[in-house]
Design a protein around this motif. Structure first.
Motif, mmCIF file in Angstrom:
data_model
loop_
_atom_site.group_PDB
_atom_site.id
_atom_site.type_symbol
_atom_site.label_atom_id
_atom_site.label_comp_id
_atom_site.label_asym_id
_atom_site.label_seq_id
_atom_site.Cartn_x
_atom_site.Cartn_y
_atom_site.Cartn_z
ATOM 1 N N PHE A 2 2.547 6.745 3.919
ATOM 2 C CA PHE A 2 1.506 5.863 3.406
ATOM 3 C C PHE A 2 0.221 6.674 3.211
ATOM 4 N N THR A 3 -0.487 6.366 2.157
ATOM 5 C CA THR A 3 -1.842 6.908 2.037
ATOM 6 C C THR A 3 -2.706 6.265 3.115
ATOM 7 N N ILE A 4 -3.866 6.833 3.365
ATOM 8 C CA ILE A 4 -4.730 6.281 4.404
ATOM 9 C C ILE A 4 -5.154 4.854 4.064
ATOM 10 N N GLY A 5 -5.340 4.564 2.749
ATOM 11 C CA GLY A 5 -5.720 3.214 2.360
ATOM 12 C C GLY A 5 -4.626 2.212 2.628
ATOM 13 N N ASP A 6 -3.370 2.586 2.266
ATOM 14 C CA ASP A 6 -2.242 1.687 2.499
ATOM 15 C C ASP A 6 -2.012 1.486 3.997
ATOM 16 N N HIS A 10 -2.023 -2.060 6.165
ATOM 17 C CA HIS A 10 -0.908 -2.504 7.000
ATOM 18 C C HIS A 10 -1.334 -2.648 8.459
ATOM 19 N N GLY A 11 -2.214 -1.793 8.891
ATOM 20 C CA GLY A 11 -2.647 -1.837 10.286
ATOM 21 C C GLY A 11 -3.817 -2.762 10.543
ATOM 22 N N ARG A 12 -4.376 -3.356 9.464
ATOM 23 C CA ARG A 12 -5.518 -4.289 9.562
ATOM 24 C C ARG A 12 -6.736 -3.624 10.206
ATOM 25 N N VAL A 13 -6.977 -2.371 9.808
ATOM 26 C CA VAL A 13 -8.172 -1.657 10.236
ATOM 27 C C VAL A 13 -8.821 -1.058 9.002
ATOM 28 N N SER A 14 -10.003 -0.501 9.188
ATOM 29 C CA SER A 14 -10.701 0.113 8.066
ATOM 30 C C SER A 14 -10.319 1.583 7.938
ATOM 31 N N VAL A 15 -10.490 2.105 6.719
ATOM 32 C CA VAL A 15 -10.267 3.538 6.501
ATOM 33 C C VAL A 15 -11.232 4.347 7.354
ATOM 34 N N ARG A 16 -12.446 3.886 7.469
ATOM 35 C CA ARG A 16 -13.437 4.589 8.294
ATOM 36 C C ARG A 16 -12.973 4.690 9.740
ATOM 37 N N MET A 17 -12.358 3.615 10.266
ATOM 38 C CA MET A 17 -11.886 3.633 11.641
ATOM 39 C C MET A 17 -10.745 4.638 11.810
ATOM 40 N N LEU A 18 -9.834 4.711 10.832
ATOM 41 C CA LEU A 18 -8.746 5.680 10.918
ATOM 42 C C LEU A 18 -9.278 7.106 10.909
ATOM 43 N N ARG A 19 -10.297 7.350 10.103
ATOM 44 C CA ARG A 19 -10.899 8.686 10.093
ATOM 45 C C ARG A 19 -11.533 9.011 11.438
ATOM 46 N N LEU A 27 -5.474 9.201 16.886
ATOM 47 C CA LEU A 27 -4.365 8.923 15.972
ATOM 48 C C LEU A 27 -4.459 9.899 14.797
ATOM 49 N N ARG A 28 -3.685 10.977 14.889
ATOM 50 C CA ARG A 28 -3.700 11.986 13.840
ATOM 51 C C ARG A 28 -2.789 11.554 12.685
ATOM 52 N N PRO A 29 -3.124 11.919 11.438
ATOM 53 C CA PRO A 29 -2.212 11.645 10.321
ATOM 54 C C PRO A 29 -0.920 12.442 10.511
ATOM 55 N N ALA A 30 0.160 11.905 9.978
ATOM 56 C CA ALA A 30 1.429 12.633 10.040
ATOM 57 C C ALA A 30 1.383 13.869 9.161
ATOM 58 N N HIS A 31 0.583 13.801 8.097
ATOM 59 C CA HIS A 31 0.491 14.944 7.184
ATOM 60 C C HIS A 31 -0.865 14.925 6.499
ATOM 61 N N VAL A 32 -1.440 16.097 6.316
ATOM 62 C CA VAL A 32 -2.679 16.255 5.566
ATOM 63 C C VAL A 32 -2.419 17.249 4.443
ATOM 64 N N ASP A 33 -2.642 16.821 3.205
ATOM 65 C CA ASP A 33 -2.424 17.704 2.065
ATOM 66 C C ASP A 33 -3.390 18.882 2.153
ATOM 67 N N PRO A 34 -2.872 20.100 2.163
ATOM 68 C CA PRO A 34 -3.751 21.271 2.339
ATOM 69 C C PRO A 34 -4.693 21.506 1.167
ATOM 70 N N GLY A 37 -6.748 17.485 0.960
ATOM 71 C CA GLY A 37 -7.268 16.955 2.222
ATOM 72 C C GLY A 37 -6.913 15.504 2.462
ATOM 73 N N TYR A 38 -6.098 14.934 1.581
ATOM 74 C CA TYR A 38 -5.708 13.537 1.747
ATOM 75 C C TYR A 38 -4.831 13.387 2.996
ATOM 76 N N ARG A 39 -5.051 12.280 3.711
ATOM 77 C CA ARG A 39 -4.287 11.985 4.920
ATOM 78 C C ARG A 39 -3.123 11.043 4.575
ATOM 79 N N PHE A 40 -1.980 11.309 5.213
ATOM 80 C CA PHE A 40 -0.804 10.463 5.032
ATOM 81 C C PHE A 40 -0.241 10.089 6.406
ATOM 82 N N TYR A 41 0.256 8.854 6.499
ATOM 83 C CA TYR A 41 0.756 8.332 7.770
ATOM 84 C C TYR A 41 2.183 7.838 7.600
ATOM 85 N N GLU A 42 2.928 7.832 8.703
ATOM 86 C CA GLU A 42 4.291 7.327 8.714
ATOM 87 C C GLU A 42 4.319 5.911 9.282
ATOM 88 N N ALA A 43 5.335 5.139 8.913
ATOM 89 C CA ALA A 43 5.447 3.751 9.373
ATOM 90 C C ALA A 43 5.522 3.674 10.893
#
Length: 272
Positions: A2-6, A10-19, A27-34, A37-43
């Protein structure tokens, strides 16, 4: 993935809070595009996010949340933390309830200002009384400071009198004097009118002398609402050119469990 927005939706939180959770290592992203810099998360990370949100809602700090979700806190320690948090919340609820009662009492006092007729004030003599009493200092003469002190004094006084086999006592009478250390503090004397000859250990017995003239008025309801009745008594005393000799006494004529049905006579001795 999932992108950070998606993931935020799904998690009912803000993008700012995830950052922020990423920045503090919660809570680290599962993957960060080198490159981007986009953050991606797993279900599967939604479960950790849900635990974080639940623990935050319980009032735990982020450091405490991180320790719990990383399994650095054992079951016994977690139970202890939850019990402590429960105690903190109970204390906060009690404090808020007390403040709500103060607000409601002040509203009732404001609404009743000027509604009690000063014709209800009666001047009369007061007989001498023998009291069994306990006393303690309250921080001020305000009902919020007086109430807890007087209430605990009467509980202890009645217990000591009953343990000593003293019967036939009552009604209760409270009187006040300035505390020796001053600064607005008062000493409250919580007494029960007792028959001659009554004795009990660890209880003071005093004789209050008769009062030739006292201005009296009946207060109906809880003592938390007594301010407006006191103001009526004070206004009447000043309007009729009298001078008080000190604090008014409180004679509790009726004090059932339902405090809204209390009947108390305020007695203010007059100097002239």
């Amino acid at each position: 993935m999932f992108t950070i927005g998606d993931f935020a939706r799904h998690g009912r939180v803000s993008v700012r809070m995830l950052r922020h959770y990423d920045a503090v290592g919660l809570l680290r992203p599962a993957h960060v595009d080198p490159f981007s810099g986009y953050r991606f998360y797993e279900a599967g990370q939604l479960a950790r996010l849900n635990r974080v949100i639940a623990l935050k809602d319980l009032g735990f700090t982020l450091d405490q949340v991180r320790s719990i979700v990383d399994d650095e806190v054992g079951a016994d320690e977690l139970r202890g933390m939850l019990r402590l948090r429960r105690a903190e919340l109970e204390e906060a609820v009690a404090a808020a309830t007390a403040r709500l009662g103060q607000v409601e009492a002040r509203l009732r006092a404001i609404e009743s200002e000027g509604h009690m007729s000063t014709h209800d004030v009666v001047v009369k003599s007061l007989p001498a009384v023998r009291l069994a009493e306990l006393s303690a200092v309250a921080a001020s003469y305000q009902p919020t400071d007086i109430g807890p002190v007087v209430g605990s004094l009467y509980q202890e006084l009645c217990a000591r009198l009953e343990a000593a086999g003293v019967t036939g006592f009552g009604p209760a009478l409270t009187y006040y004097e300035d505390a020796p250390d001053g600064d607005g503090a008062v000493r409250a004397h919580a007494g029960m009118i007792v028959p001659p000859g009554a004795t009990a250990p660890d209880v003071d017995f005093v004789e209050l002398p008769p009062v030739e003239r006292a201005a009296t008025v009946i207060h109906r309801g809880p003592m938390e609402d007594v301010v407006s009745t006191y103001q009526t008594l004070t206004a009447w005393t000043a309007a009729h050119g009298h001078r008080s000799t000190g604090y008014a006494r409180e004679l509790y004529l009726e004090s059932p469990d339902d405090r809204t049905r209390w009947v108390t006579e305020l007695q203010e001795p007059l100097a002239d």
